[in-house]
Design a protein around this motif. Structure first.
Motif, PDB file in Angstrom:
ATOM      1  N   HIS A 183       0.833  -1.206   0.000  1.00  0.00           N
ATOM      2  CA  HIS A 183       0.000   0.000   0.000  1.00  0.00           C
ATOM      3  C   HIS A 183       0.865   1.252   0.000  1.00  0.00           C
ATOM      4  O   HIS A 183       0.568   2.222  -0.697  1.00  0.00           O
ATOM      5  CB  HIS A 183      -0.929  -0.004   1.225  1.00  0.00           C
ATOM      6  CG  HIS A 183      -2.046  -0.963   1.112  1.00  0.00           C
ATOM      7  ND1 HIS A 183      -3.328  -0.578   0.844  1.00  0.00           N
ATOM      8  CD2 HIS A 183      -2.080  -2.305   1.198  1.00  0.00           C
ATOM      9  CE1 HIS A 183      -4.110  -1.641   0.786  1.00  0.00           C
ATOM     10  NE2 HIS A 183      -3.379  -2.700   0.992  1.00  0.00           N
ATOM     11  N   THR A 186       2.267   1.900  -3.530  1.00  0.00           N
ATOM     12  CA  THR A 186       1.261   2.442  -4.457  1.00  0.00           C
ATOM     13  C   THR A 186       0.947   3.893  -4.131  1.00  0.00           C
ATOM     14  O   THR A 186       0.884   4.749  -5.030  1.00  0.00           O
ATOM     15  CB  THR A 186      -0.032   1.626  -4.355  1.00  0.00           C
ATOM     16  OG1 THR A 186       0.303   0.260  -4.274  1.00  0.00           O
ATOM     17  CG2 THR A 186      -0.909   1.861  -5.541  1.00  0.00           C
ATOM     18  N   LYS A 190       1.395   7.182  -6.532  1.00  0.00           N
ATOM     19  CA  LYS A 190       0.233   8.029  -6.852  1.00  0.00           C
ATOM     20  C   LYS A 190       0.513   9.464  -6.458  1.00  0.00           C
ATOM     21  O   LYS A 190       0.207  10.410  -7.205  1.00  0.00           O
ATOM     22  CB  LYS A 190      -0.983   7.538  -6.045  1.00  0.00           C
ATOM     23  CG  LYS A 190      -1.903   6.667  -6.772  1.00  0.00           C
ATOM     24  CD  LYS A 190      -3.347   6.937  -6.360  1.00  0.00           C
ATOM     25  CE  LYS A 190      -4.232   5.939  -7.040  1.00  0.00           C
ATOM     26  NZ  LYS A 190      -4.472   4.744  -6.266  1.00  0.00           N
ATOM     27  N   ILE A 197       0.741  16.461 -11.761  1.00  0.00           N
ATOM     28  CA  ILE A 197      -0.481  17.019 -12.348  1.00  0.00           C
ATOM     29  C   ILE A 197      -0.828  18.338 -11.679  1.00  0.00           C
ATOM     30  O   ILE A 197      -1.165  19.335 -12.345  1.00  0.00           O
ATOM     31  CB  ILE A 197      -1.644  16.025 -12.220  1.00  0.00           C
ATOM     32  CG1 ILE A 197      -1.361  14.818 -13.114  1.00  0.00           C
ATOM     33  CG2 ILE A 197      -2.963  16.682 -12.557  1.00  0.00           C
ATOM     34  CD1 ILE A 197      -2.440  13.783 -13.082  1.00  0.00           C
TER      35      ILE A 197
ATOM     36  N   PRO B  49      -3.458  -3.427  -3.130  1.00  0.00           N
ATOM     37  CA  PRO B  49      -3.756  -1.984  -3.117  1.00  0.00           C
ATOM     38  C   PRO B  49      -4.509  -1.608  -4.388  1.00  0.00           C
ATOM     39  O   PRO B  49      -4.489  -2.329  -5.385  1.00  0.00           O
ATOM     40  CB  PRO B  49      -2.367  -1.354  -3.109  1.00  0.00           C
ATOM     41  CG  PRO B  49      -1.478  -2.385  -3.679  1.00  0.00           C
ATOM     42  CD  PRO B  49      -2.047  -3.712  -3.324  1.00  0.00           C
ATOM     43  N   ALA B  50      -5.191  -0.449  -4.361  1.00  0.00           N
ATOM     44  CA  ALA B  50      -5.984  -0.012  -5.517  1.00  0.00           C
ATOM     45  C   ALA B  50      -5.074   0.183  -6.726  1.00  0.00           C
ATOM     46  O   ALA B  50      -3.981   0.724  -6.625  1.00  0.00           O
ATOM     47  CB  ALA B  50      -6.704   1.284  -5.173  1.00  0.00           C
ATOM     48  N   ALA B  51      -5.548  -0.284  -7.875  1.00  0.00           N
ATOM     49  CA  ALA B  51      -4.699  -0.185  -9.078  1.00  0.00           C
ATOM     50  C   ALA B  51      -4.573   1.269  -9.513  1.00  0.00           C
ATOM     51  O   ALA B  51      -5.501   2.067  -9.370  1.00  0.00           O
ATOM     52  CB  ALA B  51      -5.319  -1.014 -10.188  1.00  0.00           C
ATOM     53  N   ILE B  52      -3.414   1.586 -10.085  1.00  0.00           N
ATOM     54  CA  ILE B  52      -3.186   2.971 -10.527  1.00  0.00           C
ATOM     55  C   ILE B  52      -3.699   3.091 -11.962  1.00  0.00           C
ATOM     56  O   ILE B  52      -3.392   2.262 -12.826  1.00  0.00           O
ATOM     57  CB  ILE B  52      -1.694   3.295 -10.478  1.00  0.00           C
ATOM     58  CG1 ILE B  52      -1.193   3.135  -9.033  1.00  0.00           C
ATOM     59  CG2 ILE B  52      -1.424   4.685 -10.978  1.00  0.00           C
ATOM     60  CD1 ILE B  52       0.244   3.457  -8.861  1.00  0.00           C
ATOM     61  N   TYR B  56      -5.235   7.488 -17.472  1.00  0.00           N
ATOM     62  CA  TYR B  56      -5.593   8.850 -17.045  1.00  0.00           C
ATOM     63  C   TYR B  56      -4.335   9.682 -16.844  1.00  0.00           C
ATOM     64  O   TYR B  56      -4.220  10.825 -17.300  1.00  0.00           O
ATOM     65  CB  TYR B  56      -6.411   8.776 -15.761  1.00  0.00           C
ATOM     66  CG  TYR B  56      -6.515  10.077 -15.030  1.00  0.00           C
ATOM     67  CD1 TYR B  56      -5.845  10.269 -13.820  1.00  0.00           C
ATOM     68  CD2 TYR B  56      -7.254  11.142 -15.531  1.00  0.00           C
ATOM     69  CE1 TYR B  56      -5.923  11.469 -13.145  1.00  0.00           C
ATOM     70  CE2 TYR B  56      -7.327  12.352 -14.871  1.00  0.00           C
ATOM     71  CZ  TYR B  56      -6.673  12.502 -13.672  1.00  0.00           C
ATOM     72  OH  TYR B  56      -6.734  13.693 -13.000  1.00  0.00           O
ATOM     73  N   TYR B  57      -3.347   9.073 -16.170  1.00  0.00           N
ATOM     74  CA  TYR B  57      -2.132   9.835 -15.906  1.00  0.00           C
ATOM     75  C   TYR B  57      -1.384  10.138 -17.196  1.00  0.00           C
ATOM     76  O   TYR B  57      -0.811  11.215 -17.367  1.00  0.00           O
ATOM     77  CB  TYR B  57      -1.224   9.065 -14.943  1.00  0.00           C
ATOM     78  CG  TYR B  57      -1.682   9.167 -13.512  1.00  0.00           C
ATOM     79  CD1 TYR B  57      -2.058   8.036 -12.810  1.00  0.00           C
ATOM     80  CD2 TYR B  57      -1.758  10.397 -12.871  1.00  0.00           C
ATOM     81  CE1 TYR B  57      -2.482   8.129 -11.511  1.00  0.00           C
ATOM     82  CE2 TYR B  57      -2.186  10.502 -11.571  1.00  0.00           C
ATOM     83  CZ  TYR B  57      -2.558   9.358 -10.888  1.00  0.00           C
ATOM     84  OH  TYR B  57      -2.977   9.449  -9.619  1.00  0.00           O
ATOM     85  N   PHE B  70       7.453   5.723 -15.021  1.00  0.00           N
ATOM     86  CA  PHE B  70       6.911   5.304 -13.719  1.00  0.00           C
ATOM     87  C   PHE B  70       6.250   3.949 -13.838  1.00  0.00           C
ATOM     88  O   PHE B  70       6.442   3.061 -13.016  1.00  0.00           O
ATOM     89  CB  PHE B  70       5.870   6.323 -13.221  1.00  0.00           C
ATOM     90  CG  PHE B  70       6.460   7.415 -12.392  1.00  0.00           C
ATOM     91  CD1 PHE B  70       5.756   7.935 -11.335  1.00  0.00           C
ATOM     92  CD2 PHE B  70       7.714   7.927 -12.666  1.00  0.00           C
ATOM     93  CE1 PHE B  70       6.283   8.948 -10.572  1.00  0.00           C
ATOM     94  CE2 PHE B  70       8.247   8.928 -11.911  1.00  0.00           C
ATOM     95  CZ  PHE B  70       7.530   9.458 -10.852  1.00  0.00           C
ATOM     96  N   PHE B  74       7.287   0.682 -11.897  1.00  0.00           N
ATOM     97  CA  PHE B  74       6.321   0.163 -10.919  1.00  0.00           C
ATOM     98  C   PHE B  74       6.007  -1.290 -11.177  1.00  0.00           C
ATOM     99  O   PHE B  74       5.910  -2.089 -10.234  1.00  0.00           O
ATOM    100  CB  PHE B  74       5.036   1.000 -10.992  1.00  0.00           C
ATOM    101  CG  PHE B  74       4.016   0.618  -9.970  1.00  0.00           C
ATOM    102  CD1 PHE B  74       2.896  -0.095 -10.335  1.00  0.00           C
ATOM    103  CD2 PHE B  74       4.190   0.948  -8.637  1.00  0.00           C
ATOM    104  CE1 PHE B  74       1.946  -0.438  -9.390  1.00  0.00           C
ATOM    105  CE2 PHE B  74       3.260   0.593  -7.694  1.00  0.00           C
ATOM    106  CZ  PHE B  74       2.121  -0.097  -8.069  1.00  0.00           C
TER     107      PHE B  74
END
Lengths: 252, 161
Positions: A183, A186, A190, A197, B49-52, B56-57, B70, B74
């Motif tokens: 976690h 990730t 992010k 951005i 974990p939530a996928a990236i 969108y990026y 990245f 990753f």
């Protein structure tokens, strides 16, 4: 009476037997059966039965087959008469004393014998009951102790569960740690992308604002006073025309 | 990845609780609360974990190639599993406890045989009202009067009467 005599003499001989194991044969001379080491049979409940307080019942049973019920009485009467008539037994004051004392003794034994026996038996029974209690208590304690030991053995069989629980805990902690690491990775990636951005957006916003301001400033600067007068005059004529139009509309 | 999953055994806490002797109950309760807390924390965390959202990026970030870089890094990244330092310790503890437990069970069995012997002796005893004094002294040696130490009647100190 005769059987009693034999017994009494036998026990006297035994009691006065000489000391030492080597001379035991003399003291055992009246034993007719071979020695046995079996435990002593239980004591008889009551003493030997007697008739009229003096004469053992065995005598009557002995004479019954030959002479019937009255046999011993006839024997007794005949014997007594013989002794008296031949003066083998002489009557004197000792006779009276013997008769009185004898009758009192027989009466006392008949009357108080059972109660004295019961009292003595009770004493003995108390001792036996106490011993029995001790024995029962010891037995229940032993049984309980055996039960407890078995229970403790059963308890130790569950020891693997403890270690399973510990290993589970360790595995769960490791898994939790691993997931937390995933976690974290990730989230960090992010965050970095989101930062880029956000940075871009900020740039664009600032450029936009700057441009707008610059354009406004230049437009406002480029309005010469001549143009301003002209625009004001035009505004006034427009307004007048508008006012005339609305007046006309309102009148209609 | 292979070593992770197989570790968790289901534990029957009820059966476990039955086997705990009363003097170790607090320790057992502490263990249980700790285990429950740990398992609650575990179930609270999602497994992956939530996928990236890379598409969108890619469309949003202006810098060329940054998102691709990245993404590549990753996907090739492997998170190291945490090192297990405790399981071997626990295994040695278990081996030790097995040893002590077997020793205890042996001793316990010896005790049981001894108790059984005494119980047999009591069961095979003749009833008290058929005993003589010699039989009593045989069955309960402590009732034997010491005629050497106390040669005169009652063969025991007066205070013991």
């Amino acid at each position: 009476m005769l059987s009693r005599l034999v017994l009494v003499s036998g026990s006297a001989l035994k009691g006065s037997g000489p000391l030492g194991a080597g001379l035991v044969h003399a003291s055992r001379s009246l034993h007719t059966s071979s020695q046995s080491l079996a435990p002593v049979p239980p004591l008889p409940e009551k003493g030997g039965k007697v008739r009229h307080g003096l004469f053992p019942e065995e005598l009557f049973q002995l004479l019954y087959p030959k002479t019937g019920v009255t046999g011993p009485y006839m024997l007794g009467t005949g014997l007594l008469v013989y002794l008296l008539s031949k003066e083998i037994y002489v009557i004197n004051h000792e006779t009276i004393a013997a008769i009185s004392i004898g009758s009192v003794i027989v009466y006392a034994v008949k009357k108080f014998g059972p109660s004295v026996a019961a009292f003595a038996d009770k004493l003995n029974d108390d001792k036996v009951a106490k011993a029995q209690e001790v024995k029962d208590l010891a037995m229940t304690n032993l049984v309980q102790a055996i039960e407890d030991e078995k229970k403790e053995q059963w308890r130790t069989e569950g020891r693997s569960m403890l270690f399973d629980a510990k290993r589970n805990n360790v595995a769960m902690l490791l898994e939790t740690n691993y997931r937390e690491r995933l976690h974290t990775v990730t989230n960090e990636v992010k965050r970095r992308l989101d930062y880029q951005i956000a940075l871009q957006n900020l740039h664009r916003q600032m450029e936009q604002e700057h441009m707008i301001r610059w354009v406004e400033k230049s437009v406002v600067g480029s309005i010469t006073p001549q143009q301003e007068k002209e625009s004001i005059a035009k505004c006034i004529t427009d307004l007048k025309a508008l006012a005339k139009a609305t007046q006309a509309k309102a009148a209609v | 990845m292979a070593g992770r999953r197989a570790a968790l055994k289901t534990i029957d806490w009820l059966a476990f609780a039955e086997r705990v002797p009363p003097n170790q109950r607090t320790m057992f309760n502490n263990l249980k609360t700790r285990s429950d807390a740990i398992s609650a924390k575990l179930t609270g965390l999602p497994e992956k974990p939530a996928a990236i959202d890379w598409a969108y990026y890619r469309s949003a970030v202006a810098k060329a190639g940054m998102v691709d870089e990245f993404e590549k890094k990753f996907s090739t990244l492997t998170v190291p599993e945490p090192v297990d330092t405790q399981t071997s310790l626990i295994n040695t503890q278990e081996a030790e406890s097995n040893k002590t437990a077997t020793a205890y069970i042996e001793a316990s069995k010896a005790r049981i045989t001894q108790y059984e012997k005494e119980l047999e002796k009591f069961r095979n005893m003749i009833p008290f009202d058929q005993m003589t004094i010699e039989d009593l002294n045989e069955t309960f040696p402590e009732t034997k009067l010491d005629k050497e130490k106390y040669p005169y009647w009652p063969h025991k100190p007066i205070a013991d009467l």
